[in-house]
Design an enzyme around this catalytic site. Structure first.
Site, short mmCIF file in Angstrom:
data_model
loop_
_atom_site.label_atom_id
_atom_site.label_comp_id
_atom_site.label_asym_id
_atom_site.label_seq_id
_atom_site.Cartn_x
_atom_site.Cartn_y
_atom_site.Cartn_z
N GLN A 105 159.94 77.96 -23.25
CA GLN A 105 161.03 77.56 -22.48
C GLN A 105 161.61 78.11 -21.47
OE1 GLN A 105 162.78 75.54 -24.66
NE2 GLN A 105 161.65 74.62 -26.17
N ASP B 205 154.58 83.37 -24.81
CA ASP B 205 155.02 82.06 -24.57
C ASP B 205 156.01 81.15 -24.11
OD1 ASP B 205 155.89 79.24 -25.63
OD2 ASP B 205 155.81 79.74 -27.63
N CYS C 248 161.12 73.81 -35.20
CA CYS C 248 159.94 74.45 -35.92
C CYS C 248 159.85 76.02 -35.50
CB CYS C 248 158.86 74.01 -34.16
SG CYS C 248 158.26 72.43 -34.49
N HIS D 120 158.08 79.96 -32.60
CA HIS D 120 158.15 78.81 -32.91
C HIS D 120 156.54 79.01 -34.11
CE1 HIS D 120 156.19 74.48 -31.26
NE2 HIS D 120 157.72 74.67 -31.59
N1 PLP Z 1 157.03 77.38 -28.04
C1 PLP Z 1 157.49 77.10 -27.84
C2 PLP Z 1 159.23 78.07 -27.91
C3 PLP Z 1 158.76 76.11 -28.06
O1 PLP Z 1 159.96 75.97 -27.83
C4 PLP Z 1 157.45 75.14 -27.79
C5 PLP Z 1 158.15 73.62 -27.94
O2 PLP Z 1 159.09 73.45 -28.13
C6 PLP Z 1 156.40 75.27 -28.28
C7 PLP Z 1 155.65 76.35 -28.16
C8 PLP Z 1 155.38 74.13 -28.62
O3 PLP Z 1 155.24 73.44 -27.09
P1 PLP Z 1 154.19 72.37 -27.33
O4 PLP Z 1 154.46 71.34 -28.55
O5 PLP Z 1 154.87 71.51 -26.30
O6 PLP Z 1 152.87 72.05 -27.35
#
Ligand code: PLP
Length: 408
Positions: A205, A202, A366, A125
């Site tokens: 998900q 991370d 994203c 992401h």
């Molecule tokens: N990492 C992953 C794999 C995500 O799917 C997301 C959000 O869709 C994020 C990071 C960022 O999360 P947030 O926007 O809640 O900070």
């Protein structure tokens, strides 16, 4: 699967699922973007504002003591939820994005230097790309990218080839938000540690779908967002090993992150407060605690098993739709499916299927590098939760067929 799991009973906990969209019952398949909130979370937030609203930490009056206690309890709930050893290892942030930025800006700034390397993967992401690009540029370090196959599985031999004594940190997603790929995280963590690199996982998900045990995984940092696990927006978590957090410099300066301040010198607070400057998101934190309790009351094993059933059913039935191709065919997948058509733009499809009451996400999610790899503008993505049903999947497929017939 837990025999007491009753999806119809669970759905009653989510008031928004009663809603009609464009005259049709809402079918909410945008759970990877954000999840809906159960009554228990909504009521807890309301209770906070109606019965205990007060700033935490500093006051001695009753309201402040009550809100402080409620707030502190959540750190313990999260500690147990991810099996951390100490409550000091749980830092409240705004979400995954802020958690990753915090590590890049604090640990990264203190530990990276020219010639060092940071590894991420091709399926990250933007939140797990840009913070590393920024700090690498500032420090003269190099960002290396572990590639994936056309099926969207990481190429582990290539990942291992990138790991050298220059690697200082590896940061990767457990589950891809665009492809649903579940990465072999324990293997990847152990390999990174074998060259002395730190690991950030991370879990944005994954924490809502799979049991996460930070001690068994031995990751150094872990990030997740409250709103993707049935809690409020604007609250998230950074887990870090205590020994590492103790060594890192603070992130932001301000109230609560200090022990004493004079114009000559400031002494920083102990963990976890050192990383929590200013009045925090108290209501959000308390709401998150309630969300985790809710998830635990169902059980992540049960959730995973049920959502896997939905995923398999959806993947099979999507094959009935003419011209549809699934993007991401990893052997290990979680409840996210991206699909594309040669001749239909995902945004047109998303708008048209909304007329049937079906909420899916369209676009690059994203993850622009994934779109670039496959030379596509975006995908349509359906993502499932334990409150979705097989009947909803069937309705989605029938609606999709109608939309495709019109647009195609
Ligand atoms: N990492 C992953 C794999 C995500 O799917 C997301 C959000 O869709 C994020 C990071 C960022 O999360 P947030 O926007 O809640 O900070």
């Amino acid at each position: 699967m837990n025999n007491s799991f009753d999806v119809n009973k669970i759905r009653k906990d989510f008031p928004i699922l009663e809603k009609k969209i464009n005259g049709k019952p809402l079918v909410y398949f945008d759970n990877a973007a954000t999840t809906q909130k159960p009554r228990q979370v909504i009521e807890k937030i309301q209770q906070y504002y109606t019965e205990m609203n007060s700033n935490i930490h500093r006051a001695v009056h009753t309201l402040s003591k009550t809100s402080t206690q409620e707030y502190y309890k959540v750190r313990e709930i999260i500690k147990d939820f991810i099996n951390a050893e100490y409550f000091e290892e749980i830092i409240f942030t705004r979400g995954t994005t802020e958690s990753i930025n915090m590590v890049a800006q604090t640990w990264g700034r203190a530990n990276l230097k020219s010639g060092d390397e940071v590894i991420i993967t091709e399926m990250e992401h933007h939140s797990n790309i840009v913070p590393w690009q920024m700090i690498c540029e500032e420090k003269g370090a190099k960002l290396r990218i572990a590639p994936m196959t056309d099926n969207c599985e990481l190429i582990l031999e290539e990942y291992e080839k990138l790991l050298t004594e220059k690697t200082k940190i590896v940061s990767f997603t457990h589950i891809s938000n665009t492809l649903g790929t579940v990465n072999p995280i324990k293997y990847m963590i152990d390999k990174a540690h074998s060259v002395g690199a730190k690991v950030l996982l991370d879990a944005a998900q994954s924490v809502q779908h799979k049991i996460i045990d930070v001690r068994a995984l031995d990751c150094d940092f872990l990030a997740f967002s409250g709103h993707k696990i049935y809690g409020p927006t604007g609250i998230g978590v950074l887990y870090g090993k205590k020994s590492i957090l103790e060594e890192m410099p603070p992130y932001q300066g301000g109230g609560d992150m200090i022990l004493s301040v004079s114009f000559e010198k400031t002494e920083f607070n102990y963990l976890p407060f050192k990383y929590e400057a200013g009045t925090p998101n108290i209501a959000g934190t308390i709401g998150l605690g309630e969300a985790l309790k809710y998830v635990q009351s169902i059980g992540l094993d049960t959730i995973d098993e049920y959502e896997t059933k939905l995923l398999k059913h959806a993947a099979e039935r999507l094959m009935e739709v003419e011209g549809l191709k699934i993007l991401g065919n990893a052997k290990e997948k979680a409840s996210v499916i991206s699909f594309i058509f040669d001749n239909i733009h995902p945004n047109d499809l998303g708008s048209m299927i909304d007329l049937h009451g079906v909420a899916i996400r369209t676009g690059h999610h994203c993850t622009e590098p994934i779109m670039r790899k496959f030379n596509i503008p975006g995908t349509s993505r359906a993502s499932f939760s334990f409150y979705n049903t097989i009947e909803e999947v069937d309705y989605f497929i029938e609606s999709l067929k109608k939309v495709v017939k019109m647009l195609g």
